[in-house]
Design a protein around this motif. Structure first.
Motif, PDB file in Angstrom:
ATOM      1  N   LYS A  61       1.996  -4.500  10.543  1.00 15.40           N
ATOM      2  CA  LYS A  61       1.400  -4.949   9.284  1.00 15.40           C
ATOM      3  C   LYS A  61       2.366  -4.637   8.156  1.00 15.40           C
ATOM      4  O   LYS A  61       2.788  -3.503   7.976  1.00 15.40           O
ATOM      5  CB  LYS A  61       0.068  -4.244   9.059  1.00 15.40           C
ATOM      6  N   LEU A  62       2.744  -5.670   7.385  1.00 16.21           N
ATOM      7  CA  LEU A  62       3.638  -5.527   6.243  1.00 16.21           C
ATOM      8  C   LEU A  62       2.909  -5.990   4.992  1.00 16.21           C
ATOM      9  O   LEU A  62       2.424  -7.119   4.950  1.00 16.21           O
ATOM     10  CB  LEU A  62       4.891  -6.392   6.421  1.00 16.21           C
ATOM     11  N   SER A  63       2.807  -5.137   3.966  1.00 10.28           N
ATOM     12  CA  SER A  63       2.214  -5.546   2.700  1.00 10.28           C
ATOM     13  C   SER A  63       2.523  -4.499   1.643  1.00 10.28           C
ATOM     14  O   SER A  63       2.807  -3.339   1.964  1.00 10.28           O
ATOM     15  CB  SER A  63       0.700  -5.729   2.819  1.00 10.28           C
ATOM     16  N   LEU A  64       2.485  -4.926   0.382  1.00  2.00           N
ATOM     17  CA  LEU A  64       2.629  -3.955  -0.697  1.00  2.00           C
ATOM     18  C   LEU A  64       1.344  -3.154  -0.845  1.00  2.00           C
ATOM     19  O   LEU A  64       1.370  -1.932  -0.938  1.00  2.00           O
ATOM     20  CB  LEU A  64       2.967  -4.659  -2.014  1.00  2.00           C
ATOM     21  N   ILE A  65       0.223  -3.872  -0.883  1.00  2.00           N
ATOM     22  CA  ILE A  65      -1.078  -3.216  -1.043  1.00  2.00           C
ATOM     23  C   ILE A  65      -2.005  -3.734   0.048  1.00  2.00           C
ATOM     24  O   ILE A  65      -2.189  -4.937   0.188  1.00  2.00           O
ATOM     25  CB  ILE A  65      -1.687  -3.519  -2.426  1.00  2.00           C
ATOM     26  N   GLY A  66      -2.571  -2.834   0.809  1.00  2.00           N
ATOM     27  CA  GLY A  66      -3.518  -3.222   1.858  1.00  2.00           C
ATOM     28  C   GLY A  66      -3.334  -2.390   3.102  1.00  2.00           C
ATOM     29  O   GLY A  66      -2.204  -2.105   3.498  1.00  2.00           O
ATOM     30  N   GLY A  67      -4.428  -1.980   3.681  1.00  2.00           N
ATOM     31  CA  GLY A  67      -4.383  -1.147   4.874  1.00  2.00           C
ATOM     32  C   GLY A  67      -4.792  -1.910   6.120  1.00  2.00           C
ATOM     33  O   GLY A  67      -4.851  -3.134   6.136  1.00  2.00           O
ATOM     34  N   VAL A  68      -5.084  -1.143   7.161  1.00  2.00           N
ATOM     35  CA  VAL A  68      -5.488  -1.710   8.438  1.00  2.00           C
ATOM     36  C   VAL A  68      -6.829  -1.092   8.833  1.00  2.00           C
ATOM     37  O   VAL A  68      -6.989   0.123   8.807  1.00  2.00           O
ATOM     38  CB  VAL A  68      -4.453  -1.409   9.542  1.00  2.00           C
ATOM     39  N   SER A  69      -7.772  -1.951   9.188  1.00  2.00           N
ATOM     40  CA  SER A  69      -9.033  -1.515   9.761  1.00  2.00           C
ATOM     41  C   SER A  69      -9.046  -2.035  11.194  1.00  2.00           C
ATOM     42  O   SER A  69      -9.058  -3.239  11.425  1.00  2.00           O
ATOM     43  CB  SER A  69     -10.206  -2.082   8.968  1.00  2.00           C
ATOM     44  N   ALA A 105       2.478   0.205  10.473  1.00  2.00           N
ATOM     45  CA  ALA A 105       1.965  -0.172   9.158  1.00  2.00           C
ATOM     46  C   ALA A 105       2.997   0.184   8.090  1.00  2.00           C
ATOM     47  O   ALA A 105       3.311   1.357   7.900  1.00  2.00           O
ATOM     48  CB  ALA A 105       0.646   0.552   8.883  1.00  2.00           C
ATOM     49  N   TRP A 106       3.499  -0.837   7.416  1.00  2.00           N
ATOM     50  CA  TRP A 106       4.519  -0.663   6.389  1.00  2.00           C
ATOM     51  C   TRP A 106       3.969  -1.184   5.073  1.00  2.00           C
ATOM     52  O   TRP A 106       3.562  -2.335   4.976  1.00  2.00           O
ATOM     53  CB  TRP A 106       5.786  -1.436   6.754  1.00  2.00           C
ATOM     54  N   GLY A 107       3.942  -0.337   4.040  1.00  2.00           N
ATOM     55  CA  GLY A 107       3.461  -0.774   2.734  1.00  2.00           C
ATOM     56  C   GLY A 107       3.437   0.369   1.751  1.00  2.00           C
ATOM     57  O   GLY A 107       3.672   1.533   2.098  1.00  2.00           O
ATOM     58  N   LEU A 108       3.159   0.035   0.508  1.00  2.00           N
ATOM     59  CA  LEU A 108       3.091   1.062  -0.525  1.00  2.00           C
ATOM     60  C   LEU A 108       1.736   1.766  -0.524  1.00  2.00           C
ATOM     61  O   LEU A 108       1.659   2.982  -0.514  1.00  2.00           O
ATOM     62  CB  LEU A 108       3.363   0.454  -1.904  1.00  2.00           C
ATOM     63  N   VAL A 109       0.667   0.991  -0.554  1.00  2.00           N
ATOM     64  CA  VAL A 109      -0.675   1.567  -0.639  1.00  2.00           C
ATOM     65  C   VAL A 109      -1.530   1.016   0.493  1.00  2.00           C
ATOM     66  O   VAL A 109      -1.559  -0.194   0.713  1.00  2.00           O
ATOM     67  CB  VAL A 109      -1.332   1.228  -1.999  1.00  2.00           C
ATOM     68  N   GLY A 110      -2.210   1.892   1.188  1.00  2.00           N
ATOM     69  CA  GLY A 110      -3.122   1.457   2.245  1.00  2.00           C
ATOM     70  C   GLY A 110      -2.988   2.318   3.485  1.00  2.00           C
ATOM     71  O   GLY A 110      -1.873   2.578   3.933  1.00  2.00           O
ATOM     72  N   GLY A 111      -4.085   2.771   3.998  1.00  2.00           N
ATOM     73  CA  GLY A 111      -4.090   3.597   5.185  1.00  2.00           C
ATOM     74  C   GLY A 111      -4.492   2.809   6.419  1.00  2.00           C
ATOM     75  O   GLY A 111      -4.632   1.597   6.391  1.00  2.00           O
ATOM     76  N   VAL A 112      -4.682   3.536   7.509  1.00  2.00           N
ATOM     77  CA  VAL A 112      -5.112   2.949   8.765  1.00  2.00           C
ATOM     78  C   VAL A 112      -6.396   3.660   9.188  1.00  2.00           C
ATOM     79  O   VAL A 112      -6.419   4.881   9.304  1.00  2.00           O
ATOM     80  CB  VAL A 112      -4.028   3.113   9.868  1.00  2.00           C
ATOM     81  N   THR A 113      -7.446   2.892   9.410  1.00  2.00           N
ATOM     82  CA  THR A 113      -8.726   3.442   9.857  1.00  2.00           C
ATOM     83  C   THR A 113      -9.077   2.840  11.201  1.00  2.00           C
ATOM     84  O   THR A 113      -9.052   1.619  11.376  1.00  2.00           O
ATOM     85  CB  THR A 113      -9.842   3.107   8.848  1.00  2.00           C
ATOM     86  N   VAL A 114      -9.382   3.717  12.171  1.00  2.00           N
ATOM     87  CA  VAL A 114      -9.735   3.277  13.523  1.00  2.00           C
ATOM     88  C   VAL A 114     -11.219   3.527  13.740  1.00  2.00           C
ATOM     89  O   VAL A 114     -11.704   4.647  13.566  1.00  2.00           O
ATOM     90  CB  VAL A 114      -8.899   4.031  14.581  1.00  2.00           C
ATOM     91  N   HIS A 115     -11.939   2.465  14.101  1.00  2.00           N
ATOM     92  CA  HIS A 115     -13.367   2.548  14.431  1.00  2.00           C
ATOM     93  C   HIS A 115     -13.497   2.346  15.927  1.00  2.00           C
ATOM     94  O   HIS A 115     -12.894   1.452  16.488  1.00  2.00           O
ATOM     95  CB  HIS A 115     -14.154   1.452  13.700  1.00  2.00           C
ATOM     96  N   ARG A 116     -14.303   3.179  16.556  1.00  2.00           N
ATOM     97  CA  ARG A 116     -14.511   3.070  18.011  1.00  2.00           C
ATOM     98  C   ARG A 116     -15.936   2.593  18.275  1.00  2.00           C
ATOM     99  O   ARG A 116     -16.883   3.176  17.785  1.00  2.00           O
ATOM    100  CB  ARG A 116     -14.231   4.396  18.681  1.00  2.00           C
TER     101      ARG A 116
END
Length: 117
Positions: A61-69, A105-116
């Protein structure tokens, strides 16, 4: 998930947008996926697919702003790599063994959240 055979090289899905993120479902993904956007993250649901043991599904995932769900089954191991301002929230697999999903995950702002589920 579509797995490439030994004769063909691994296929890579590429999703690009300027504004807005991407919603990805497991049945349409290949072993490697790249999602890129200026502003917007990635919402990925892998609960409806069977990832064989020993297979590594890789999502970049590449973005300036945005994470991963990311939504996965309880037995899936998730490895998170890359640079971003934002943490990683994952309680880890609830069952030993299982397949691996790698998130770069590459970006300035945004984390990674894993839901099981």
């Amino acid at each position: 998930m579509t797995k490439s055979d030994g004769e063909n090289p691994q296929k890579t899905d590429v999703k690009v947008s300027l504004l807005g993120g991407h919603r990805l479902g497991g049945a349409t993904l290949h072993e490697r996926t790249v999602t890129a956007s200026l502003i917007g993250g990635a919402d990925i649901d892998l609960t409806d697919i069977d990832i064989p043991d020993g297979t590594e599904l890789r999502i970049t995932k590449l973005s300036l702003i945005g994470g991963v769900s990311l939504k996965v089954r309880p037995d899936v191991r998730v490895e998170v790599h890359g640079l971003r301002l934002g943490g990683v929230k994952d309680d880890g697999p609830t069952e030993p063994g299982g397949p691996t999903v790698r998130i770069d995950a590459w970006g300035l702002v945004g984390g990674v959240t894993v839901h099981r589920a």
